[in-house]
Design a protein around this motif. Sequence first.
Motif, PDB file in Angstrom:
ATOM      1  N   SER A 253     -18.212  19.664  17.272  1.00 17.01           N
ATOM      2  CA  SER A 253     -19.270  18.756  17.742  1.00 17.01           C
ATOM      3  C   SER A 253     -18.689  17.635  18.588  1.00 17.01           C
ATOM      4  O   SER A 253     -19.280  17.239  19.609  1.00 17.01           O
ATOM      5  CB  SER A 253     -20.038  18.177  16.553  1.00 17.01           C
ATOM      6  N   ASN A 257     -19.780  17.004  22.429  1.00 13.87           N
ATOM      7  CA  ASN A 257     -20.374  15.747  22.891  1.00 13.87           C
ATOM      8  C   ASN A 257     -19.581  15.127  24.038  1.00 13.87           C
ATOM      9  O   ASN A 257     -20.153  14.443  24.901  1.00 13.87           O
ATOM     10  CB  ASN A 257     -20.468  14.765  21.736  1.00 13.87           C
ATOM     11  N   VAL A 262     -22.398  21.528  24.468  1.00 14.90           N
ATOM     12  CA  VAL A 262     -22.829  21.436  23.077  1.00 14.90           C
ATOM     13  C   VAL A 262     -23.061  22.824  22.491  1.00 14.90           C
ATOM     14  O   VAL A 262     -22.508  23.184  21.439  1.00 14.90           O
ATOM     15  CB  VAL A 262     -24.110  20.580  22.966  1.00 14.90           C
ATOM     16  N   TYR A 266     -21.025  25.122  19.572  1.00 17.21           N
ATOM     17  CA  TYR A 266     -21.682  25.668  18.386  1.00 17.21           C
ATOM     18  C   TYR A 266     -21.377  27.161  18.237  1.00 17.21           C
ATOM     19  O   TYR A 266     -21.216  27.679  17.128  1.00 17.21           O
ATOM     20  CB  TYR A 266     -23.193  25.451  18.456  1.00 17.21           C
TER      21      TYR A 266
END
Length: 321
Positions: A253, A257, A262, A266
Amino acid sequence: MTTADFEQGPAGTPPAGPPAAGTRSDTPYEAIRAIPVRHYGRWVAAVVVVLLLVWLAYAFSQGDIIWNTVGDKLFDHTVITGVGHTILISVCSMALGLVLGVVFAVMRLSKNPVTGGVAWLYIWFFRGTPVYVQLLMWFNLSLIFPVINLGPVYKNNTVDVMTPFLVALLGLGLNEGAYMAEIVRAGIQSVDEGQTEAAHALGMTGGRTMARIVLPQAMRVIIPPTGNEFINMLKTSSLVSVVQYTELLRATSDIGNSTTAVMEMYFVASIWYLVLTSVFSVGQFYLERRYARGSLRSLPLTPWQKVRANLSTLRRPKVAV
């Protein structure tokens, strides 16, 4: 049967009659072709599933996803460090939960109403509240206890004591201990009471009977759900990112960021979680298979044996009887 039933042959020869039992006839039997039943529904279902997978892959390929970023960041140093922290906190929390589970399971089965009541209260609280809330409670413990004072033994500020690792360990380990207590209790109760009575008749104490007679036999019941709990722990460890512990999800994460990738990060986290759960699932299978020896007529097939069995069914050899 009369003599009229047979034709008399030449002198000195036995009468003609049916062939004697156990003798072979000169007429050969035609070989029977055994044709296996074909399950067309299975092939239809397989085709449908493959088409759905192709459609899903096509949909993701058309999405605005930078797949090169996924490949580049998959083995990034920060991500690998997060994977190591995930494994560390999961193993430590599971070890703490297993120890607490054995202790509170024995307390729960004790005839002492005090120890039994305390064990029930512990299980009731930690199973009845979400692990996310428990993590936040440990993380904000300094709001109600600014200083941890154990008298002359230990005294320190709560903020300095409750590090992110310790908060994650307490939050996950204590919660897991409540579930493991019920698993261990079920395993202990699955052992026949005659085993305990026989051990007591031989002069063994209660603790020695539990350690050497009951628990080893209860492992067949305890191992499968324990493996499932550990795999679940690997995924639940993602919640400790809320207490500032840098595990896999937090590491990915932070990169996402800072690079605006993003969704790609994931995907990286999901790939690593799938790898970890797959590896430990294989280990769980062989561990269960080991403890199943002596209780099953035949051990479960290994993954390689299943592949060989499925390949052999596709050949469909002709069987002659």
